[in-house]
Scaffold this active site. Sequence first.
Site, PDB file in Angstrom:
ATOM      1  N   ARG A   4     -11.187   3.705   7.263  1.00  0.00           N
ATOM      2  CA  ARG A   4     -12.342   3.571   8.475  1.00  0.00           C
ATOM      3  C   ARG A   4     -11.628   3.977   9.766  1.00  0.00           C
ATOM      4  NH1 ARG A   4     -12.556  -2.773   6.758  1.00  0.00           N
ATOM      5  NH2 ARG A   4     -12.011  -1.717   4.893  1.00  0.00           N
ATOM      6  N   LYS A  29       0.409  -0.950  -1.391  1.00  0.00           N
ATOM      7  CA  LYS A  29      -0.136  -1.127  -2.640  1.00  0.00           C
ATOM      8  C   LYS A  29       0.846  -1.762  -3.614  1.00  0.00           C
ATOM      9  CE  LYS A  29      -4.480   1.847  -1.837  1.00  0.00           C
ATOM     10  NZ  LYS A  29      -5.291   0.463  -1.771  1.00  0.00           N
TER      11      LYS A  29
END
Length: 495
Positions: A352, A278
């Site tokens: 996920r 990120k």
Amino acid sequence: MEFTLKLSAPATEKTGVVIVAQSGTELSAAARALDTATDGQLSRTLKTAGFEGKPGQSQLLLGLHGIAAEGVLVVGTGDLKDLDSRGLQRAATTAVKALANGPKKAASFLAELPVAKTTLNDRLADITRASAEAGYRFDEFKSKKNCNKGLSHLTLAIDDKTQLTAGKKAVAWGEALANGINTARTLGNLPPNICHPSYVAEQARALGKSNERSLKVEVLGESEMKKLGMGAFMAVSQGSDQEGKLIVMEYKGGKKNAAPVVLVGKGITFDTGGISLKPGAGMDEMKYDMCGAASVLGVMTALVESGLPINVVGVMACAENMPSGRATRPGDIVTTMSGQTVEILNTDAEGRLVLCDALTYVGRFKPAVVIDIATLTGACVVALGKVVSGLFSPADDLANALLEAGQQSGDRAWRMPVLQDYQDMIDSPFADIANIGNAPNAGAITAACFLARFTKDYTWAHLDIAGTAWHSGAQKGSTGRPVPLLMQYLKNRTI
Ligand code: BES
Ligand code: MN
Ligand code: ZN
């Protein structure tokens, strides 16, 4: 903060400061009683101060004659016709914040307010919960603590003695709920060097230990998860020096064989993005990437405290998403516990991956329903902002029950689609599924569609709390959402 429910009248109440309301230009019944006792001094002073009775406003009046209390705090609620449960909570919050540097004790007469679609007990629970939330502080890491400041005791006043017994239960419910919310907030606010997967596991174990009869806690480490074939969970966890933990808490408040509600929380204790790193700005906020798991621990805390008659399994899927020589690469293919293979195209879509194996694992509980809670996608924040949580479910009944619980508790969600039509966006040329879709299109939906491929055996809903789990900026801090929504949903199931 401590709470007491008591039969009382505003003019004779001796406790520190008496809290009453003004709704627009209209004084509440308790405020009118004070006005009579003070020969109109209360209303004259409010007029002089230019008090408008708007939501968020308050006015502290000291030295009024003719009443027993030292002071009166008048809080605004806005027009009564618009006052709902959230407005009442806001008034209670305003009162506690206004008294943050003042007396230790106050007596609130806000439960008398007529709020649409509520009973007295609803209002008592709302005021208790909001006051306890407003009194929350996180100053563990400040060398100068604020903990001796502000209200330590709130008396809730009512005028009907036949309501005392039921009212006390409502106050106890509000307290249990607030303790669950504040537990979730603290876990979220803790820094990621302290709050890692093993720390979360220790918190769960401690809760189990002090509630041995109602709560069973089991913690799976990485060797157990490898044996279970959780290749997706491991793909996230393997890059970190912290061991990943799957924490399973079983609360047995209901009938012995009643199918449980299963809650599964995303517990990424820090999300760097992994090899798909990120950007640096604001990355500290990724300590909040375990707020789904925190909300599950918050619910378990509120359950053991309230003794709600229901069976609930709470699962926290905890790992740290780090780049390292052992970390997963974009392009890696792993096999999930379900047997389906996943091509990991972006290591930053890690939520996920931990969730899909946890969702397969919970099939063994033969759940009535499964709800996962996750700070899953930035796309959900783009779509819904920080007001409502994203709700995804193929099951209309479950979705509607959760929406209703959100309305009732003031912790609202908004339904988004999980249509089959989106599924081909996460097909992979090399594996069964890709872990990202055609970003940034429908990013929150394709994440939900990914989870949907692992939840076919039971009734399932997914809450994306990426926007609602914490505040940024000057008010930075965890909100404890969606503990209120979930507790309301569980309570509704028992009625
Ligand atoms: N934890 C983030 C989602 C997130 C981002 C929550 C910002 C709150 C604020 C999640 O793991 C993530 O990184 N998601 C990616 C998915 C993308 C790579 C498909 C995202 O949202 O950018
Ligand atoms: Mn991520
Ligand atoms: Zn994440």
